[in-house]
Design a protein around this motif. Structure first.
Motif, PDB file in Angstrom:
ATOM      1  N   ILE A 173     -58.134  74.080  89.691  1.00  0.00           N
ATOM      2  CA  ILE A 173     -56.841  74.754  89.701  1.00  0.00           C
ATOM      3  C   ILE A 173     -57.008  76.125  90.370  1.00  0.00           C
TER       4      ILE A 173
ATOM      5  N   GLU B  20     -44.899  69.280  89.851  1.00  0.00           N
ATOM      6  CA  GLU B  20     -46.316  69.075  89.542  1.00  0.00           C
ATOM      7  C   GLU B  20     -46.739  70.071  88.468  1.00  0.00           C
ATOM      8  N   TYR B  21     -47.376  69.550  87.433  1.00  0.00           N
ATOM      9  CA  TYR B  21     -47.883  70.381  86.343  1.00  0.00           C
ATOM     10  C   TYR B  21     -49.409  70.308  86.319  1.00  0.00           C
ATOM     11  N   GLU B  22     -50.012  71.443  86.010  1.00  0.00           N
ATOM     12  CA  GLU B  22     -51.448  71.520  85.755  1.00  0.00           C
ATOM     13  C   GLU B  22     -51.634  72.168  84.393  1.00  0.00           C
TER      14      GLU B  22
ATOM     15  N   THR C 110     -58.609  69.251  81.183  1.00  0.00           N
ATOM     16  CA  THR C 110     -57.816  69.717  82.310  1.00  0.00           C
ATOM     17  C   THR C 110     -57.145  68.518  82.960  1.00  0.00           C
TER      18      THR C 110
ATOM     19  N   ARG D 263     -53.682  67.099  85.772  1.00  0.00           N
ATOM     20  CA  ARG D 263     -52.656  67.367  86.786  1.00  0.00           C
ATOM     21  C   ARG D 263     -51.809  66.097  86.918  1.00  0.00           C
TER      22      ARG D 263
END
Length: 290
Positions: A92, A130-132, A200, A202
């Motif tokens: 990220i 888009e999500y991280e 983590t 995405r």
């Protein structure tokens, strides 16, 4: 993708191999080329006695045989598919926060996606968002979209680390303080990794969705609820802290902010009362007692 049944496909491969061997050995009556005849004459002496003869290798048949054996046949002679390479998880980029994507950090001042207690980023890509997400946990990390600042009746997206080491994206709906998994999962282009005791992930989610109780339209602004905690056999358990943090204002995916929220340990020292006590104590120590 194979277009023949396994048995027919194997038989076809064997037939191709046999054809290649017959071409190489000359059993199919292929007329020798002038180059081949010269090579044969060069292999005998002046009186026709046998001399040193290099075996002629047809370039096409040799290539076809080697290509077939190396690409389509296993050590046991059975055909097998070739798997595409697996791309590593791209880290990220916090340098894009507030510029090309919005970010929310929870933890100590100056933390990033690899050191914050909790990290979230969002950006628009076409008709998707888009999500991280990343959190200091070996279980799960999630974000909830709420019309208020309280848990209950919220659309939730979570990334869960299972016992096989994989990180999967799940869709939940908060019923009170508990999250119920929803079979309809709007996530796509999912990625996830568990490294350095951090989960983590995405993923993308459509910006507009049909009106439904468990799904919200992301083009609207929502309070973001942040939570993380342990998992047992791929199922989430209660979050790590009793009162998960929540954004102090509604978040719009059309505004790329870079927000920092101090964790509980740092909130104590940042409170006005605590600062006032520190100033008073410092003044008392400097002036001394009368």
């Amino acid at each position: 993708m194979n277009f023949f049944p396994p048995g027919h496909y194997l038989a076809m491969m064997r037939l191709v191999q046999l054809s290649v061997l017959l071409i190489q050995s000359g059993w199919w009556g292929v007329a020798p080329s002038p180059t081949d005849e010269g090579a044969l004459r060069a292999g005998h002496g002046e009186h026709g006695e046998p001399g040193h003869q290099e075996p002629h290798k047809d370039s096409y048949s040799t290539f076809a045989s080697e290509f077939l054996e190396s690409r389509y046949l296993s050590d046991d002679g059975y055909p097998f598919p070739t798997a595409p390479p697996v791309d590593p998880f791209a880290k990220i980029k916090v340098s894009d926060c507030g510029v090309t994507k919005g970010c929310i950090r929870y933890g100590k001042p100056g933390c990033d996606a690899e050191s914050c207690d909790y990290f979230l980023s969002y950006r628009r890509i076409g008709t998707d968002v888009e999500y991280e997400m990343s959190a200091d946990t070996d279980g799960w990390v999630a974000v909830g979209f709420s019309s208020d600042k309280k848990m209950g009746g919220d659309d939730v997206m979570g990334c869960v680390h299972d016992d096989n080491g994989r990180v999967r994206i799940h869709h939940f709906y908060n019923v009170g303080q508990w999250a119920k998994e929803i079979k309809r999962n709007p996530a796509r282009d999912e990625e996830g990794v568990f490294e350095n005791n951090r989960v983590t992930c995405r993923f993308k989610r459509p910006l507009y969705v049909p009106r439904e109780e468990t799904l919200v339209d992301l083009h609207l602004s929502w309070y973001y609820l942040f939570a993380w905690g342990p998992a047992i056999q791929g199922s989430i358990t209660r979050h790590d802290i009793d009162s998960p943090p929540v954004s102090d204002h509604m978040i719009s995916i059309y505004k790329y902010e870079d927000l920092f929220m101090p964790s509980t340990a740092y909130q104590t020292f940042n409170s006005p009362l605590c600062l006032l006590l520190i100033v008073a104590l410092t003044f008392y120590l400097l002036m001394g007692t009368p």
